[in-house]
Design a protein around this motif. Structure first.
Motif, PDB file in Angstrom:
ATOM      1  N   ALA A  56       0.854  -1.182   0.000  1.00 57.16           N
ATOM      2  CA  ALA A  56       0.000   0.000   0.000  1.00 57.16           C
ATOM      3  C   ALA A  56       0.890   1.233   0.000  1.00 57.16           C
ATOM      4  CB  ALA A  56      -0.928   0.012   1.205  1.00 57.16           C
ATOM      5  N   ASP A  57       0.373   2.327  -0.555  1.00 55.77           N
ATOM      6  CA  ASP A  57       1.183   3.542  -0.637  1.00 55.77           C
ATOM      7  C   ASP A  57       0.909   4.513   0.495  1.00 55.77           C
ATOM      8  OD1 ASP A  57      -1.372   3.800  -1.708  1.00 55.77           O
ATOM      9  OD2 ASP A  57      -0.819   5.534  -2.914  1.00 55.77           O
ATOM     10  N   THR A  58      -0.236   4.390   1.172  1.00 54.93           N
ATOM     11  CA  THR A  58      -0.565   5.255   2.295  1.00 54.93           C
ATOM     12  C   THR A  58      -1.290   4.449   3.357  1.00 54.93           C
ATOM     13  OG1 THR A  58      -2.724   5.902   1.405  1.00 54.93           O
ATOM     14  CG2 THR A  58      -0.823   7.256   0.749  1.00 54.93           C
ATOM     15  N   GLU A  59      -1.410   5.024   4.546  1.00 46.21           N
ATOM     16  CA  GLU A  59      -2.144   4.360   5.613  1.00 46.21           C
ATOM     17  C   GLU A  59      -3.627   4.237   5.258  1.00 46.21           C
ATOM     18  OE1 GLU A  59      -1.420   6.389   9.234  1.00 46.21           O
ATOM     19  OE2 GLU A  59       0.700   5.834   9.345  1.00 46.21           O
ATOM     20  N   ALA A  60      -4.161   5.265   4.600  1.00 48.10           N
ATOM     21  CA  ALA A  60      -5.566   5.196   4.199  1.00 48.10           C
ATOM     22  C   ALA A  60      -5.789   4.066   3.193  1.00 48.10           C
ATOM     23  CB  ALA A  60      -6.001   6.536   3.598  1.00 48.10           C
ATOM     24  N   ALA A  61      -4.847   3.916   2.240  1.00 50.21           N
ATOM     25  CA  ALA A  61      -4.951   2.826   1.273  1.00 50.21           C
ATOM     26  C   ALA A  61      -4.840   1.476   1.967  1.00 50.21           C
ATOM     27  CB  ALA A  61      -3.867   2.964   0.215  1.00 50.21           C
ATOM     28  N   GLN A  62      -3.970   1.381   2.956  1.00 49.09           N
ATOM     29  CA  GLN A  62      -3.825   0.137   3.705  1.00 49.09           C
ATOM     30  C   GLN A  62      -5.139  -0.259   4.372  1.00 49.09           C
ATOM     31  OE1 GLN A  62      -1.823   0.259   7.549  1.00 49.09           O
ATOM     32  NE2 GLN A  62      -0.447  -1.370   6.862  1.00 49.09           N
ATOM     33  N   VAL A  63      -5.804   0.717   4.991  1.00 49.67           N
ATOM     34  CA  VAL A  63      -7.072   0.435   5.673  1.00 49.67           C
ATOM     35  C   VAL A  63      -8.121  -0.046   4.679  1.00 49.67           C
ATOM     36  CG1 VAL A  63      -8.978   1.488   6.949  1.00 49.67           C
ATOM     37  CG2 VAL A  63      -6.601   2.024   7.563  1.00 49.67           C
ATOM     38  N   ARG A  64      -8.224   0.616   3.523  1.00 47.24           N
ATOM     39  CA  ARG A  64      -9.227   0.227   2.523  1.00 47.24           C
ATOM     40  C   ARG A  64      -8.975  -1.184   1.997  1.00 47.24           C
ATOM     41  NH1 ARG A  64      -9.825   4.102  -2.282  1.00 47.24           N
ATOM     42  NH2 ARG A  64     -11.483   2.572  -2.690  1.00 47.24           N
ATOM     43  N   ILE A  65      -7.721  -1.505   1.716  1.00 44.02           N
ATOM     44  CA  ILE A  65      -7.396  -2.836   1.179  1.00 44.02           C
ATOM     45  C   ILE A  65      -7.708  -3.913   2.209  1.00 44.02           C
ATOM     46  CG2 ILE A  65      -5.497  -4.304   0.410  1.00 44.02           C
ATOM     47  CD1 ILE A  65      -4.232  -1.774  -0.824  1.00 44.02           C
ATOM     48  N   LEU A  66      -7.329  -3.683   3.464  1.00 48.44           N
ATOM     49  CA  LEU A  66      -7.576  -4.692   4.493  1.00 48.44           C
ATOM     50  C   LEU A  66      -9.074  -4.861   4.762  1.00 48.44           C
ATOM     51  CD1 LEU A  66      -4.688  -3.930   7.022  1.00 48.44           C
ATOM     52  CD2 LEU A  66      -4.854  -5.800   5.372  1.00 48.44           C
ATOM     53  N   GLN A  67      -9.830  -3.785   4.687  1.00 52.74           N
ATOM     54  CA  GLN A  67     -11.276  -3.912   4.868  1.00 52.74           C
ATOM     55  C   GLN A  67     -11.896  -4.763   3.761  1.00 52.74           C
ATOM     56  OE1 GLN A  67     -12.628   0.154   5.056  1.00 52.74           O
ATOM     57  NE2 GLN A  67     -12.330   0.301   7.286  1.00 52.74           N
ATOM     58  N   ALA A  68     -11.464  -4.529   2.517  1.00 51.11           N
ATOM     59  CA  ALA A  68     -11.968  -5.336   1.404  1.00 51.11           C
ATOM     60  C   ALA A  68     -11.554  -6.793   1.566  1.00 51.11           C
ATOM     61  CB  ALA A  68     -11.462  -4.779   0.078  1.00 51.11           C
ATOM     62  N   ALA A  69     -10.338  -7.027   2.060  1.00 45.55           N
ATOM     63  CA  ALA A  69      -9.860  -8.393   2.254  1.00 45.55           C
ATOM     64  C   ALA A  69     -10.639  -9.092   3.358  1.00 45.55           C
ATOM     65  CB  ALA A  69      -8.370  -8.373   2.580  1.00 45.55           C
ATOM     66  N   GLU A  70     -10.968  -8.383   4.430  1.00 44.20           N
ATOM     67  CA  GLU A  70     -11.741  -8.983   5.517  1.00 44.20           C
ATOM     68  C   GLU A  70     -13.147  -9.361   5.043  1.00 44.20           C
ATOM     69  OE1 GLU A  70     -11.632  -6.159   8.638  1.00 44.20           O
ATOM     70  OE2 GLU A  70      -9.547  -6.582   9.215  1.00 44.20           O
ATOM     71  N   GLN A  71     -13.724  -8.532   4.193  1.00 35.17           N
ATOM     72  CA  GLN A  71     -15.032  -8.872   3.638  1.00 35.17           C
ATOM     73  C   GLN A  71     -14.957 -10.104   2.743  1.00 35.17           C
ATOM     74  OE1 GLN A  71     -16.426  -5.353   1.673  1.00 35.17           O
ATOM     75  NE2 GLN A  71     -16.673  -4.181   3.579  1.00 35.17           N
ATOM     76  N   ALA A  72     -13.785 -10.315   2.148  1.00 34.78           N
ATOM     77  CA  ALA A  72     -13.610 -11.486   1.285  1.00 34.78           C
ATOM     78  C   ALA A  72     -13.294 -12.740   2.086  1.00 34.78           C
ATOM     79  CB  ALA A  72     -12.500 -11.221   0.262  1.00 34.78           C
ATOM     80  N   GLY A  73     -12.942 -12.603   3.371  1.00 36.38           N
ATOM     81  CA  GLY A  73     -12.667 -13.785   4.187  1.00 36.38           C
ATOM     82  C   GLY A  73     -11.281 -13.839   4.769  1.00 36.38           C
ATOM     83  N   LEU A  74     -10.564 -12.713   4.833  1.00 37.12           N
ATOM     84  CA  LEU A  74      -9.222 -12.700   5.418  1.00 37.12           C
ATOM     85  C   LEU A  74      -9.317 -12.904   6.924  1.00 37.12           C
ATOM     86  CD1 LEU A  74      -6.144 -12.168   5.041  1.00 37.12           C
ATOM     87  CD2 LEU A  74      -6.633  -9.763   5.536  1.00 37.12           C
TER      88      LEU A  74
END
Length: 639
Positions: free
Chosen positions: A247-265
């Protein structure tokens, strides 16, 4: 009676001369008084009441004690404004100035890849030689030491020794830093490789800081450069796993991890923030790709810079696949390109696909089997494998066949590169996929392999990973503490003693096994500050025993260096008969006192704290020596 004419004329001239002299004297007195009065009045008007004036002829003398050279100059200038400056005579004194204040002692130490440099002014009592000796030990053989330090013979400021000792101890853990030192205050500016390392370093420095020293920290953890910028996720049975996430920023990190958790991370919930992002829309593209993978219900998605590879799991409905891919392509930012693959279920009787398999055992043995397209490619791959894994560790059962796809040798060598990052495991290379499995002692092994394969495979980017971190294989996790290392050396010496030729500093043949055992222990400990101490019994002259102990300690150091042990932080020191551990009046006691010890070098602050105890022990030992039998002290050394 008339006076002669001659007498009359003479009398007239005489009286005229007398009147002239009287008039001249009166005029000079008037000039003196007026000059003196005018000058004194001018000085008083300037507030220079400390001055005194008197006149002699045309000259005006100024006396008195001026508070400063500036006041003295003002007095001369004021008088010169009243009378001719040539007539003003300076008889003034100036109040003696107070002793010069001591200079502000300070020093700056800069350390980077090229070496250590220091500049500043330190008290003469700081022992410049000892400071430089410690800095040379810290620099080692790989770094240069540039000394621009000066000394001044003034009283050492309060808290200066504590600040200096702490700064030198901290420098050992700061390979990229600047340390500014003043009396009782230190400012440290440094760089670390990660935020965690920065946090640990700041905590350690604050814990080690003396109470009398004020500490200011400017520790930076620059973001790593990630190349290629990679995200790889696998979705299987409702569980999402990240092999790599950037990720390039902390905000991007949060968005990616949220999408991953919804997918089953559920397992790894971190994403490395770094530099090198191909587009500010990286987070948008990552979320879209993860959502597409979620909609498919299974498969892998790999983003390498601006290229996205989406591989659906076998058995996914074709209509669902087409719809998902179409929606993703329309939603992606312009710079990103999507390559989607729906695997075709193979039927029985299909032609056997080309395959290459390599396995790496925990002992480091590597076996290769499979197919290559020519003798040239077979020899090239074999040579490449020997360079990677060692020529004596390769078992080769490769077959040569002409029906191999284009770029096959490159895919095989890419698979070998991935296998080389593991402690043990296997790699399977086929025409459309590379599968890597195994274990490693590196926590980021999945990200390493993902970035490697993404960079080397091109647009298809079809590979699967099943790699795991094993703490038992982590070289950093298994490095013993310095105290553990010394304890292991002491345990080894309790069974076998380092022995020397009689009366000599030369190691005898019986000492070689224990020297080898100590070298094996030190080889697992990394670099640590160690003092190799030589000790003797009290037989013989004290000076001779001191020289003998130094030679023996030096011999042990040289023997370890010959075994390729890193000894840049080691010192050899002989103590002669000064520190006995047993009674020198018995043969058993003298044998115990003839010894080699390995001792951790303490930080300067600890040495100062323990100095009083050491001095007292030294006095007690000296008293014991005086009371020994004269016959014992005069006999020849029995080593």
């Amino acid at each position: 009676m008339r006076l002669p004419l001659t007498l009359t004329v003479s009398a007239t001239f005489g009286l005229a001369a007398i009147f002239s002299l009287a008039a001249a004297s009166l005029t000079a007195t008037v000039i003196e008084d007026s000059s003196q009065s005018a000058v004194q009045a001018a000085l008083d008007k300037q507030g220079l009441t400390w001055s005194e004036t008197h006149a002699e002829g045309l000259n005006v003398f100024i006396a008195g004690t001026a508070p400063s050279e500036a006041q003295r100059f003002i007095a001369m200038s004021t008088a010169a404004g009243v009378v001719d400056a040539a007539r003003v005579i300076d008889n003034m004194n100036v109040t003696a100035t107070a002793d010069l204040a001591p200079p502000k002692f300070s020093i700056e130490i800069l350390r980077n890849e090229s070496g250590i440099s220091l500049i500043g002014l330190i008290p003469e009592a700081s022992d410049r030689r000892a400071v430089l000796t410690k800095l040379r030990r810290i620099a080692g053989s790989q770094e240069q030491l540039a000394d621009f330090m000066e000394t001044a013979a003034y009283v050492t400021p309060k808290n200066w020794p504590q600040a200096m000792n702490f700064a030198l101890a901290a420098l050992e853990d700061l390979p990229r830093s600047k340390i500014s030192i003043t009396a009782g205050e230190i400012t440290i500016t440094a760089m670390t490789d990660s935020p965690k390392e920065r946090f640990d370093l700041e905590q350690q420095l604050r814990d080690d800081k003396p109470d009398s020293v004020a500490l200011s920290l400017n520790i930076f953890a620059p973001r790593p450069v990630i190349t290629p910028f990679t995200l790889r996720a696998t979705l299987n049975d409702g569980n999402l796993r990240f092999d790599a996430c950037s990720a390039d920023t902390e905000a991007a990190q949060v968005r990616i991890l949220q999408a991953a958790e919804q997918a089953g991370l559920t397992s790894r919930k971190d994403c490395t923030i770094g530099l090198g992002v191909p587009s500010p829309k990286w987070a948008d593209a990552s979320v879209i790709a993860l959502n597409a993978l979620t909609n498919l219900g299974g498969g892998t998605v790999t983003i390498t810079d601006a290229d996205i590879s989406l591989v659906a799991a076998e058995g996914i409905d074709a209509a669902l696949f087409d719809k998902t891919v179409a929606q993703a392509e329309k939603s992606l930012p312009e710079v990103f390109a999507l390559h989607a693959v729906l695997p075709v279920v193979q039927t029985d009787g299909e032609v056997d696909l080309p395959e290459f398999i390599a396995t790496l055992s925990p002992e480091g043995l590597m076996q290769m089997r499979g197919k290559l397209g020519s003798d040239l490619s077979s020899n090239t791959v074999a040579s490449y494998a020997k360079a990677r894994f060692g020529s004596d560790n390769i078992y080769d059962s490769i077959r040569v066949t002409e029906t191999m796809p284009n770029g096959w040798p490159n895919r095989v060598m890419t698979g070998l590169d991935a296998l080389s990052t593991l402690h043990h495991g296997a790699v399977t290379v086929t025409a459309d996929q590379i599968r890597v499995s195994g274990k490693s002692g590196h926590q980021d092994v999945g990200a390493r392999i993902s970035q490697l394969l993404s960079k080397r495979l091109g647009e298809t980017q079809q590979f699967s990973l099943d790699v795991a971190y094993d703490e038992r294989l982590d070289p950093l996790a298994n490095i013993p503490t310095p105290e553990d290392c010394v304890a292991r050396i002491q345990a080894a010496q309790s069974e076998v003693k380092i022995s020397f030729e009689p009366g000599s500093g030369t190691l005898d043949a019986a000492a070689m096994p224990i020297i080898g055992a100590i070298a094996e222990i030190l080889d697992t400990c990394g670099e640590l500050p160690l003092e190799i101490q030589g000790h003797t019994d009290s037989q013989g002259r004290e000076s001779m025993n001191l020289a003998l102990s130094q030679n023996r300690a030096q011999s042990v150091l040289a023997a370890l260096r010959d075994r390729r042990i890193l000894t840049s932080a080691f010192t050899a020191q002989g103590y002669g008969e000064a520190n006995p551990i047993a009674d020198n009046k018995t043969e058993a006691g003298r044998e115990a006192n003839r010894r080699i010890e390995f001792v951790l070098i303490q930080p300067e602050a600890e040495i100062l704290e323990n100095s009083e105890v050491s001095d007292q022990e030294g006095l007690e030992n000296k008293a014991d020596k005086v009371n020994e039998d004269a016959a014992d002290t005069s006999s020849a050394a029995q080593e």
